[in-house]
Design a protein around this motif. Structure first.
Motif, short mmCIF file in Angstrom:
data_model
loop_
_atom_site.label_atom_id
_atom_site.label_comp_id
_atom_site.label_asym_id
_atom_site.label_seq_id
_atom_site.Cartn_x
_atom_site.Cartn_y
_atom_site.Cartn_z
N ALA A 1 0.78 -1.11 0.13
CA ALA A 1 0.10 0.16 0.05
C ALA A 1 0.93 1.17 0.19
N VAL A 2 1.05 2.08 -1.08
CA VAL A 2 1.66 3.09 -1.26
C VAL A 2 0.93 4.36 -1.75
N ARG A 3 1.50 5.62 -1.41
CA ARG A 3 1.22 6.87 -1.94
C ARG A 3 2.09 7.21 -2.94
N PRO A 61 8.41 -4.17 7.00
CA PRO A 61 8.73 -2.40 7.25
C PRO A 61 8.39 -1.91 6.09
N ALA A 62 8.68 -0.41 6.49
CA ALA A 62 8.23 0.66 5.42
C ALA A 62 9.14 0.48 4.33
N ILE A 63 8.69 0.96 3.13
CA ILE A 63 9.49 0.80 2.10
C ILE A 63 9.05 2.26 1.08
N ALA A 64 10.12 2.40 0.27
CA ALA A 64 10.12 3.51 -0.59
C ALA A 64 10.33 3.13 -2.18
N LEU A 65 9.43 3.32 -3.12
CA LEU A 65 9.59 2.73 -4.46
C LEU A 65 10.16 3.84 -5.18
N TYR A 66 10.94 3.96 -6.18
CA TYR A 66 11.18 4.94 -6.93
C TYR A 66 11.34 4.60 -8.65
N ARG A 67 11.16 5.41 -9.41
CA ARG A 67 10.89 5.31 -10.63
C ARG A 67 11.94 6.45 -11.46
N GLY A 68 12.87 5.95 -12.03
CA GLY A 68 13.82 7.06 -12.62
C GLY A 68 14.75 7.51 -11.44
N THR A 124 13.87 16.59 -8.54
CA THR A 124 12.54 15.91 -7.98
C THR A 124 12.88 14.58 -8.03
N VAL A 125 11.70 13.57 -7.64
CA VAL A 125 12.03 12.24 -7.58
C VAL A 125 10.46 11.84 -7.68
N ASP A 126 10.35 10.68 -8.18
CA ASP A 126 8.93 9.86 -8.51
C ASP A 126 9.10 8.99 -7.37
N VAL A 127 8.35 9.18 -6.27
CA VAL A 127 8.57 7.93 -5.09
C VAL A 127 7.28 7.68 -4.87
N ALA A 128 7.19 6.37 -4.33
CA ALA A 128 5.85 5.82 -3.73
C ALA A 128 6.16 5.26 -2.30
N ALA A 129 5.60 5.69 -1.11
CA ALA A 129 6.11 5.27 0.19
C ALA A 129 4.88 4.62 0.78
N GLY A 130 5.18 3.60 1.49
CA GLY A 130 4.16 2.89 2.13
C GLY A 130 4.87 1.42 2.84
N PHE A 131 3.87 0.48 3.07
CA PHE A 131 4.15 -0.58 3.65
C PHE A 131 3.76 -1.95 2.97
N PRO A 132 4.29 -3.10 3.05
CA PRO A 132 3.78 -4.33 2.37
C PRO A 132 2.58 -4.59 3.40
N THR A 133 1.48 -5.12 2.62
CA THR A 133 0.17 -5.70 3.44
C THR A 133 -0.06 -7.05 3.17
N LEU A 134 -1.04 -7.50 3.98
CA LEU A 134 -1.44 -9.04 4.00
C LEU A 134 -2.56 -9.00 3.02
N ARG A 135 -3.28 -7.94 2.61
CA ARG A 135 -4.19 -8.02 1.55
C ARG A 135 -4.33 -6.52 0.83
N LEU A 181 11.98 0.19 -11.98
CA LEU A 181 11.43 0.33 -10.67
C LEU A 181 12.46 -0.18 -9.77
N TYR A 182 12.81 0.49 -8.60
CA TYR A 182 13.53 -0.30 -7.41
C TYR A 182 13.07 0.39 -5.95
N TRP A 183 13.58 0.03 -5.20
CA TRP A 183 13.19 0.37 -3.80
C TRP A 183 14.20 0.04 -2.74
N GLU A 184 13.63 0.84 -1.67
CA GLU A 184 14.50 0.79 -0.29
C GLU A 184 13.32 0.20 0.68
N VAL A 185 14.06 -0.72 1.62
CA VAL A 185 13.31 -1.38 2.41
C VAL A 185 14.03 -0.85 4.02
N TYR A 186 13.19 -0.30 4.69
CA TYR A 186 13.60 0.25 5.98
C TYR A 186 13.77 -0.58 7.07
N VAL A 187 14.63 -1.64 7.09
CA VAL A 187 14.70 -2.67 8.08
C VAL A 187 14.66 -2.17 9.42
#
Length: 162
Positions: free
Chosen positions: A22-24, A58-65, A70-81, A132-138
């Motif tokens: 789930a990301v914004r 844990p929290a993640i941030a997805l990046y495109r380009g 500026t940066v195209d970013v989508a941040a949120g969390f992995p979800t069960l549903r 697409l690539y991302w960071e996981v904030y362990v």
């Protein structure tokens, strides 16, 4: 995610399993990225809680380009549903398949060097980075956290060969 490399290395190939997040997503000025993260995780967490979608990591941030001013970013969390779209938050499936993963230990201001290490490793091993690539904030950043104790995974899916 399952490992197919040595745990002794900070960079390895991993197999990405199906993951719903789930990301914004927004285009954010780099000078305001910290403010974006400070607000967006609260918004996404509220939507996950309201919809009882369940946290799956844990929290993640997805990046495109590549970031510039500026940066195209989508941040949120992995979800069960998957969540239903609400308040700018939407469900997304992360890519499956092979990826290069680099584990960065230390403050976030060292992430640029960590990306350089990961991309150089991918080039040496003849892997083409995907879009697409991302960071996981362990480790969760908190006011009491010591920057040198932060652990961040950088995950960069490998583009298929043509």
């Amino acid at each position: 995610m399952s490992d197919s490399g040595s745990e002794a290395s900070d960079t390895m190939i991993v197999t990405l399993e199906r993951t719903t997040v789930a990301v914004r997503r927004e285009t954010v000025e780099m000078a305001k990225i910290r403010d974006y993260f400070d607000s967006v995780y609260q918004i996404v967490a509220a939507v996950i809680g309201q919809q009882d979608a369940g946290f799956a990591g844990p929290a993640i941030a997805l990046y495109r380009g590549m970031p510039s001013e500026t940066v195209d970013v989508a941040a949120g969390f992995p979800t069960l549903r998957p969540v239903e779209s609400s308040n700018g938050v939407a469900a997304q499936q992360l890519p499956t398949g092979l990826a290069a993963r680099h584990i960065h230990r230390g403050p976030y201001d060292g992430l640029a060097d960590a990306y350089g290490t990961l991309l150089a490793w991918m080039e040496r091993h003849d892997h083409t980075p995907g879009e697409l690539y991302w960071e996981v904030y362990v480790t969760e950043p908190t006011p009491d956290a010591r920057p040198e104790d932060m652990v961040t995974e950088i995950v960069w899916p490998i583009a298929p060969r043509e």
